[in-house]
Design a protein around this motif. Structure first.
Motif, PDB file in Angstrom:
ATOM      1  N   UNK A   6      24.914  67.016  38.622  1.00 20.05           N
ATOM      2  CA  UNK A   6      25.369  67.282  39.986  1.00 20.05           C
ATOM      3  C   UNK A   6      24.782  68.601  40.498  1.00 20.05           C
ATOM      4  N   UNK A   7      24.867  69.634  39.660  1.00 19.65           N
ATOM      5  CA  UNK A   7      24.325  70.942  40.043  1.00 19.65           C
ATOM      6  C   UNK A   7      22.824  70.885  40.250  1.00 19.65           C
ATOM      7  N   UNK A   8      22.126  70.172  39.357  1.00 15.36           N
ATOM      8  CA  UNK A   8      20.673  70.063  39.497  1.00 15.36           C
ATOM      9  C   UNK A   8      20.305  69.353  40.796  1.00 15.36           C
TER      10      UNK A   8
ATOM     11  N   UNK B 152      29.037  64.074  29.374  1.00 21.71           N
ATOM     12  CA  UNK B 152      29.277  65.511  29.219  1.00 21.71           C
ATOM     13  C   UNK B 152      28.455  66.348  30.186  1.00 21.71           C
ATOM     14  N   UNK B 153      27.371  65.756  30.694  1.00 19.21           N
ATOM     15  CA  UNK B 153      26.480  66.558  31.524  1.00 19.21           C
ATOM     16  C   UNK B 153      26.557  66.195  33.006  1.00 19.21           C
ATOM     17  N   UNK B 154      27.582  65.419  33.339  1.00 21.39           N
ATOM     18  CA  UNK B 154      27.765  65.014  34.718  1.00 21.39           C
ATOM     19  C   UNK B 154      27.644  66.169  35.705  1.00 21.39           C
ATOM     20  N   UNK B 155      28.394  67.239  35.410  1.00 21.92           N
ATOM     21  CA  UNK B 155      28.427  68.359  36.356  1.00 21.92           C
ATOM     22  C   UNK B 155      27.065  69.033  36.450  1.00 21.92           C
ATOM     23  N   UNK B 156      26.379  69.119  35.311  1.00 26.46           N
ATOM     24  CA  UNK B 156      25.055  69.736  35.338  1.00 26.46           C
ATOM     25  C   UNK B 156      24.106  68.924  36.200  1.00 26.46           C
TER      26      UNK B 156
END
Lengths: 659, 299
Positions: free
Chosen positions: A348-350, A342-346
């Protein structure tokens, strides 16, 4: 040099043996994807790394390449070869369509336009069902070139089923494509075009004034970059065997950007490394155990590198502590997380944020800097110029006969800034072969005149004739092309280029070789580059900087920077040279050098307009002097006459007490 | 004829939303020459936070109209805070380093993170935002218009006017204007330009969050609602000119109306295309935007 050759050999060797080592079709396919992404990232680096513009639409250009292949296969039953030719061309055409309007203005416009373009392309692919089969996508087959099983038994040591054969062959195809991309980009960046890309980023105005149009070269860089994206797209379509619009999304564009930034800009190794990370990322983020291991390893590496660096150089501690601490913190966080899907994109953003904050030069850049700081011996080395030449031939004037006519004629020039009239109906005539002084108190309009003459400003009214032809309203690079070169009051060098390269940018006009010549390394390109380097070295001798040719310009002391600017301007083979306060900030010995240089320039038939506050310089050098005050010409004539003129005295020292 | 008027009215409504978001871009661009590539996510978060507040308040027995009114200032404050966070985390460092790419990458990254957080907190599906006004169309001549649409147009105008008035009248607003016209000089005059830039980001996100709660009742609220809107607002900001307040309103109206016309006369699928075409045309013909002023570069 040695390190570079070693790395190159290693990479090529790795490419050759990879299919023998990697037997899993999944991982072989991943390697193919890495090569393809690396090609796109390398292309993006030309825009992002060299010219400093940001494109958030490379996924769309990539998609255009892929869909060119898809459409050719679906509609015309054409295969790999036509696609690999047409894909880059179509992508480059779209690139031109975007870049031509978007790069007319400086600022974040290209980023905004390409971002919009990315979305629109996805929509269009979805909508134009007749052409692209819409959301259903297009199926194609990986091409098969040679059936190597016919060529003896050597291959039987490996599992060589038809499918495997196909995979291995396509791996080599993309591998060769990647090497070709590296080669082509190496050649472009080492050429005058690459220098222009770097120069326009450092000092755009100076670049224009060297007859190197910033706009044209930015557009060119973007089109080249788009062609590489299209090239990658075609390879991708045939590798995936199925393309659908969703693949070419905003997120993919950001991944390409991340690959370039994280790997390291302005290098070949960087984008390849970045592409590897970006391709592996989804795999790492799909499996919590693997994710923890990878994050752990990164934290450990960061800790080791950080500790080692700090032990060698204590002062690095405050700089290195935060990123290392964050890496370790992230590892702890990874241990406590139960699921990452669920936090893949986060994550990635980090990663992007981390790179922006702590790795602005990317992994390759950071490694270089660290190595250089820890071991001072590891310094950037530039290809040295061996040729030693005769300085006297360096400066040439193309006007055959120095006529007595006015080389430059300004007629009733007016420059209005809102309510301020910086120049008010000024006439100026410069005779060929003379040094024409332009003096006046601060704010009298001298620099405005320079900017008018070099095309940075367009006059509100009035005429400017150079060799009898009007130049008012032309752009800086056009005017520079006609033979007016200049220096700047606040020095504007291409800081990251070497002294020699700075002069070479000035010599840009002397090349006739095209991009194609450069890429194919035709004899003309090689010959011209050699000749230009020779001339650049001669020009450096002329201004007395020959022995520092391979230093970066930003490391020069101030006085020498001014001399380099003059050298760079001379490279333009100007008929008229505008010097804007060349002696400002110079030490006495430097001023003596400067005077000698300016005299030598005149002796070679180049006319000079000199703005200067050092009156001894002005009076000693100038054949004619024009005095400006509050935008108006108050006096003109020879040194002695001007010095005696009461209006000049009044302008400089204030009016006489009321009589 | 009827349909023409109807299309224009619908276009105006969408256009005003674009205008408010683009207005946000303008605020930060004027002070710092940067803008938030995650502006769409600021709108998303505003709408979703607003939705949760409305749920919370109506569950406590408040009427939907009252709940909406109580929610508004809270969402605006949330927007202010969110914008300040974006500036501190994403932009400040990049401005200090003078890196052109840094702030673009960082604001994109923050946008991605915010979108991901929204997905995790509110789910991936679009949610119905209860409308504070009756959803019965008012018929004015040939045009049917929802009461909420009237509120959107009025609210958007009010928001922009309020910010403009603040900038022109208050002393802090003057600091903003001063920073916009010359950051270095403003800094030398003792203005904390860093704070002004943070503040402009806060205002910018506030405008976006406000746009979010305005538009959510007539569309739906969800994690992906902001992306395309933020993008359209790019087009509007460029068409109108990044330096002109009037520009974003006119630009928004032009784009909104063009889109509804394209949607009706060509195909709803192509509705998003004219934005880019207009964008490229404006850049080709008048790069500073329809209402922008050319900046004279200093040498």
């Amino acid at each position: 040099m040695l390190v570079k050759t070693a790395i190159r050999t290693l990479i090529v060797a790795a490419l050759v043996i990879a299919p023998f080592a990697v037997t899993s079709p999944y991982y072989l396919h991943l390697l193919v994807t890495i090569a393809i992404f690396a090609i796109v990232a390398l292309g993006l680096d030309i825009v992002f790394g060299y010219t400093g513009e940001v494109s958030i639409g490379h996924a769309a250009l990539f998609g255009i390449g892929a869909y060119t292949a898809g459409c050719l296969v679906m509609h015309f039953d054409l295969g790999f070869w036509p696609s690999i030719v047409l894909g880059p061309i179509v992508a480059a055409a779209f690139g031109g369509l975007l870049a031509l309007p978007a790069l007319r203005v400086t600022g974040p416009y290209l980023a905004m336009v390409t971002l919009a373009f990315g979305t629109i392309v996805q929509i269009l692919i979805n909508e134009t069902v007749d052409l692209t089969n819409g959301p259903l996508g297009i199926k194609l087959n990986t091409p098969f070139f040679l059936d190597l099983r016919d060529y003896g038994d050597t291959w039987s040591i490996l599992d060589m089923s038809l499918k495997r054969m196909r995979d291995v062959e396509y791996f080599y195809v993309t591998g060769i494509a990647l090497l070709l991309a590296v080669l082509v980009i190496n050649r472009i960046t080492a050429s005058r075009f690459g220098r222009a890309f770097e120069a326009l980023r450092d000092a755009p105005i100076a670049c224009d004034c060297m007859a190197v149009s910033v706009y044209r070269h930015k557009v060119m860089a973007f089109i080249i970059s788009a062609a590489f994206a299209g090239f990658g797209g075609v390879l991708f379509a045939f590798s995936e065997q199925y393309i659908a619009p969703n693949t070419f999304s905003f997120d993919l564009s950001v991944q390409f950007l991340l690959a370039v930034t994280m790997g390291g800009r302005k290098s070949r190794l960087g984008p390849i490394l970045g592409a590897t990370i970006v391709v592996f990322l989804p795999n790492i983020l799909a499996d919590i155990a693997l994710f923890r291991i990878v994050v752990g390893v990164i934290a450990a590496i960061a800790l080791c590198v950080g500790l080692y660096a700090v032990l060698r150089r204590r002062d690095l501690l405050p700089k290195l502590a935060p990123p290392v601490a964050l890496c370790i913190l992230f590892f702890v966080l990874a241990l406590t997380m139960r699921s990452i899907t669920d936090f893949r994109l986060s994550i990635f953003g980090l990663m992007i944020l981390f790179v922006v904050y702590f790795l602005p030069d990317g992994i390759v850049g950071a490694a270089k800097i660290l190595l250089r700081q820890i071991t001072p011996a590891f310094r950037k080395r530039h290809a040295s110029t061996q040729a030693e030449g005769e300085a006297s031939h360096a400066i040439t004037v193309t006007t055959d006969a120095v006529s007595a006519d006015a080389l430059l004629e300004v007629r009733t020039a007016v420059m209005q800034f809102g309510g301020l009239r910086a120049l008010d109906k000024v006439d100026l005539a410069v005779t060929a072969g003379t040094i024409h002084g332009l003096i006046g108190p601060n704010g009298s309009g001298k620099s405005t005149m320079m900017n008018l003459l070099s095309g940075i400003y367009t006059p509100t009214s009035g005429e400017i004739l150079f060799e009898g032809r009007s130049i008012a309203g032309l752009g800086s690079s056009q005017i520079a092309g006609r033979g007016i070169a200049r220096t700047f009051q606040n020095v504007q060098l291409f800081g990251e280029l070497t002294l020699l390269e700075n002069v070479l940018v000035g010599l840009h006009h002397s090349y006739k070789s095209t991009l194609l010549d450069v890429v194919l390394r035709l004899p003309r390109a090689i010959r011209e580059e050699r000749a230009a380097r020779q001339r650049a070295a001669d020009i450096l001798s002329f201004v007395g900087l020959r022995d520092r040719a391979d230093e970066e310009a930003r490391n020069l002391p101030y006085g020498k920077q001014r001399l380099l600017e003059i050298g760079r301007a001379l490279a333009l083979d100007p008929k008229l040279l505008l010097l804007d306060e060349p002696a400002a900030g110079l030490t006495a010995p430097d001023i003596a050098d400067l005077i000698a240089i300016i005299k030598a320039i005149r002796a070679r038939g180049i006319s000079v307009i000199l703005i200067e506050h050092h009156m001894d310089v002005v009076m000693g050098l100038c054949d004619v002097i024009t005095v400006l005050d509050f935008g108006q010409k108050i006096a003109e004539g020879q040194a002695a006459a001007v010095q005696a003129n009461p209006r000049v005295v009044e302008a400089y020292l204030g009016g006489a007490v009321a009589a | 004829m009827n349909i023409l008027a109807q299309l224009i009215v619908s276009g105006i409504v969408v256009g005003m939303i674009y205008g408010v978001i683009a207005f946000g871009y303008q605020l930060t661009f004027s002070t710092s020459k940067t803008l938030n590539f995650g502006q769409g996510e600021a709108l998303t978060l505003g709408a979703l936070v607003g939705l949760s507040l409305v749920w919370f308040l109506t569950a406590r027995g408040l009427g939907i109209g009252l709940a909406y009114i109580v929610m508004l200032p809270l969402v605006l404050m949330f927007g202010l805070a969110q914008g300040a966070v974006v500036e501190r985390l994403g932009v400040r460092q990049a401005i200090k380093n003078k890196s052109e790419a840094g702030w673009i990458m960082a604001t994109i990254a923050l946008g991605i993170i915010f979108r991901n957080i929204a997905e995790n907190l509110w789910g991936r599906d679009a949610l119905k935002f209860p409308s504070p006004l009756p959803e019965i169309a008012i018929v004015v001549g040939p045009v049917r218009i929802q009461p909420m649409e009237v509120v959107i147009v009025l609210g958007a105008l009010a928001m922009m006017l309020a910010v403009e008035a603040f900038n022109r009248k208050s002393i802090f607003g003057k600091a903003v204007v001063a920073t916009a016209s010359d950051r270095d000089a403003a800094g030398l005059m003792g203005i904390n330009t860093g704070l002004v830039i943070t503040f402009s980001y806060a205002l910018s996100s506030m405008a976006a969050a406000f746009a979010g709660v305005l538009i959510a009742p007539i569309t739906l609220a969800g994690a992906t609602m902001g992306g395309v809107l933020g993008l359209k607002a790019f087009a509007v900001a460029i068409i109108g000119g990044l330096s002109s307040g009037l520009g974003v309103v006119v630009g928004g109206l032009i784009l909104g109306i063009t889109e509804t016309f394209t949607g009706y006369y060509i195909s709803t699928g192509y509705k998003d295309v004219p934005g880019l075409v207009l964008l490229l045309l404006v850049l080709a013909l008048k790069p500073t935007g329809l209402f922008g002023k050319a900046v004279i570069k200093k040498v």
